[in-house]
Design a protein around this motif. Structure first.
Motif, PDB file in Angstrom:
ATOM      1  N   GLN A  23       0.013   5.873   9.212  1.00 52.77           N
ATOM      2  CA  GLN A  23       0.965   6.811   8.641  1.00 52.77           C
ATOM      3  C   GLN A  23       0.192   8.029   8.116  1.00 52.77           C
ATOM      4  O   GLN A  23      -1.023   8.001   7.974  1.00 52.77           O
ATOM      5  N   CYS A  45      -4.365   6.435  -0.936  1.00 52.52           N
ATOM      6  CA  CYS A  45      -3.633   5.168  -0.821  1.00 52.52           C
ATOM      7  C   CYS A  45      -3.864   4.370  -2.095  1.00 52.52           C
ATOM      8  O   CYS A  45      -4.950   4.401  -2.678  1.00 52.52           O
ATOM      9  N   HIS A  75      -1.252   9.701   5.468  1.00 55.39           N
ATOM     10  CA  HIS A  75      -1.581   9.277   4.096  1.00 55.39           C
ATOM     11  C   HIS A  75      -2.231  10.362   3.256  1.00 55.39           C
ATOM     12  O   HIS A  75      -2.401  10.191   2.046  1.00 55.39           O
ATOM     13  N   LYS A 117       7.251   7.867   0.557  1.00 53.92           N
ATOM     14  CA  LYS A 117       6.617   9.016   1.215  1.00 53.92           C
ATOM     15  C   LYS A 117       7.669   9.992   1.713  1.00 53.92           C
ATOM     16  O   LYS A 117       7.518  11.216   1.566  1.00 53.92           O
ATOM     17  N   CYS A 150       1.631   8.680  -4.739  1.00 58.91           N
ATOM     18  CA  CYS A 150       0.627   8.011  -5.570  1.00 58.91           C
ATOM     19  C   CYS A 150       0.491   8.681  -6.931  1.00 58.91           C
ATOM     20  O   CYS A 150       0.403   8.011  -7.964  1.00 58.91           O
ATOM     21  N   PHE A 172       1.150   5.200   0.031  1.00 60.31           N
ATOM     22  CA  PHE A 172       0.287   6.226   0.623  1.00 60.31           C
ATOM     23  C   PHE A 172       0.913   7.602   0.462  1.00 60.31           C
ATOM     24  O   PHE A 172       2.127   7.751   0.306  1.00 60.31           O
ATOM     25  N   GLY A 173       0.051   8.606   0.476  1.00 63.12           N
ATOM     26  CA  GLY A 173       0.503   9.984   0.302  1.00 63.12           C
ATOM     27  C   GLY A 173       0.169  10.484  -1.090  1.00 63.12           C
ATOM     28  O   GLY A 173       0.227   9.739  -2.075  1.00 63.12           O
ATOM     29  N   CYS A 181      -3.279   2.041   6.226  1.00 59.33           N
ATOM     30  CA  CYS A 181      -1.974   2.684   6.066  1.00 59.33           C
ATOM     31  C   CYS A 181      -1.144   2.630   7.347  1.00 59.33           C
ATOM     32  O   CYS A 181      -0.117   3.313   7.446  1.00 59.33           O
ATOM     33  N   ARG A 221       0.845  -1.199   0.000  1.00 60.94           N
ATOM     34  CA  ARG A 221       0.000   0.000   0.000  1.00 60.94           C
ATOM     35  C   ARG A 221       0.875   1.242   0.000  1.00 60.94           C
ATOM     36  O   ARG A 221       1.526   1.570   0.984  1.00 60.94           O
TER      37      ARG A 221
END
Length: 326
Positions: free
Chosen positions: A121, A127, A123, A197, A65, A60-61, A118, A58
Motif C-alpha cells: 500500500q 507504519c 505508506h 488511510k 499514524c 500506514f501513512g 504494508c 499495521r
C-alpha cells in the motif's frame, strides 16, 4: 548455516535496541529528530513481531499514524519509520518526537521490507503496529436533545462494505462538520488501516458509533424530534412502495432542525426496513439524461455532495471565524 542465522538475529535485535536507545537519549537531550541523529541509526532487518504484539494491525501513512498518536486511542507497539538522505523534517519529525515522548520503540526498516509489511500500500515511509480501533456502542452517544442545537447533524451508514468508500465518507463528514457517525454493526466494513488511510486519518479522531438495529435507532431519534432523512438515487421503481415518503432534491432541502442523514450500501442502497424508518428521502438530480449503469454516484461522492448541500446552510460562523478558516 545455523551460526550465520544466529549472528543475523543477534545483529537485528541489537540494531533495534540501538535505535531505541539513540531516540530516547535524544529526547532527553531535547534534540530535534532527523538529519544527523537519524543517520546514526542502523538499518533494522525487522525481526519477527514479538508475541506480546499479537492481535495488532499495521497502520500506514503519515496522517493516520500522526493523528493516531495525537488521539491516543490505540495501543502502539512500535513505529517503523523510513527516512531519506535528508533525514526527517516537518510532520515526520513531529511523528518521531511524539513516539519518543511515549517511549514507543522506533525502528528504521529497509524500503523493501516496509513495502512488504504494508502489503504494498502507499505508506509514505511510515507504519505503526497498533491495536485495532473499534466503534463504540451507540448507547454511549449520550443524550442529544433537539432543542439544544437545531443544527445538529448525524450521519448513519448502512452496510458500506468498501473500505475506501467508508474512508472517503468519513473524510468528507469530518471536513464538513458532521457531529457523529453511526454505522450498522452487520454487513459493514470494519475500521481497518485501509479505511484510516482513505480518510486521511480522520477515522482516528472522529466520534464513531455502531448499532445492530438501525431501524430502532432511527425510530427512537424520530420520536425525540429529529428529522430522519434517507437517500435514494434517481427516482425509479425502487422507491415506488414507499411513495408515501416525500422525496426532494438535496438542493431544495431546508435544514431547520436536528437531522440524521442515512446512506445505504454501495449496490443496494437502503434496506426496506431502514427506508421505511425515514421521514424524508433526499436525492441528487443529474444534469442530463443518463443511460442505465451511469444513473448513480459512488457513495463517497454522493456523501460529499449531500453533506455539503446541508452543511452550507450552517450560519454559525462569525465573520472573524470565517477569516480564520480561510
Amino acid at each position: 548455516m545455523a551460526l550465520l542465522w544466529a549472528v543475523r538475529g543477534a545483529t537485528s535485535r541489537f540494531s533495534g535496541r540501538l535505535l531505541a536507545r539513540h531516540s530516547s537519549q535524544a529526547a532527553r537531550r531535547g534534540e530535534r529528530p532527523g538529519g544527523e541523529e537519524l543517520s546514526r541509526l542502523l538499518l533494522d532487518d525487522l525481526a519477527p513481531t514479538p508475541r506480546s504484539a499479537e492481535g495488532l494491525e499495521r497502520l500506514f501513512g503519515l496522517s493516520p499514524c500522526l493523528l493516531a498518536l495525537r488521539a491516543a486511542r490505540r495501543r502502539v507497539a512500535r513505529l517503523l519509520l523510513q527516512a531519506g538522505r535528508s533525514g526527517l523534517q516537518g510532520e515526520r519529525a513531529e511523528l518521531l518526537r511524539a513516539a519518543e515522548a511515549r517511549d514507543i520503540p522506533v525502528l528504521r526498516p529497509r524500503r523493501q521490507k516496509l513495502d512488504a509489511l504494508c502489503r504494498y500500500q502507499v505508506h509514505q515511509g511510515v507504519c505503526m503496529e497498533v491495536s485495532p480501533l473499534q466503534p463504540r456502542p451507540w448507547t454511549e452517544v449520550g443524550e442529544a436533545r433537539p432543542g439544544d442545537d437545531p443544527r445538529q447533524l448525524w450521519l448513519v451508514l448502512e452496510g458500506l462494505q468498501d473500505p475506501r468508500n467508508l474512508g472517503g465518507v468519513l473524510r468528507s463528514a469530518h471536513f464538513l462538520g458532521v457531529d457523529k457517525v453511526i454505522t450498522s454493526g452487520r454487513n459493514s466494513c470494519p475500521l481497518t488501516p485501509v479505511v484510516s488511510k482513505a480518510s486521511a486519518g480522520a477515522m482516528e479522531v472522529m466520534d464513531l458509533f455502531s448499532t445492530d438495529d438501525l431501524a430502532s435507532f432511527l425510530q427512537a431519534r424520530a420520536r425525540e424530534g429529529w428529522l430522519v432523512a434517507g437517500t435514494v438515487g434517481c427516482l425509479g421503481p425502487e422507491i415506488s412502495s414507499f411513495s408515501e415518503i416525500p422525496v426532494t432534491s438535496c438542493l431544495e432541502f431546508l435544514w431547520d432542525r436536528p437531522t440524521v442523514l442515512v446512506l445505504g450500501n454501495e449496490g443496494s442502497g437502503l434496506s426496506k426496513e431502514v427506508q421505511a424508518s425515514c421521514q424524508l428521502l433526499l436525492t441528487i438530480l443529474p444534469g442530463r439524461q443518463l443511460p442505465s449503469g451511469l444513473d448513480s454516484l459512488n457513495v463517497s461522492v454522493a456523501a460529499g455532495i449531500l453533506l455539503h448541500s446541508i452543511c452550507s446552510q450552517r450560519k454559525g460562523f462569525s465573520a472573524e471565524k470565517r477569516e480564520q478558516l480561510l
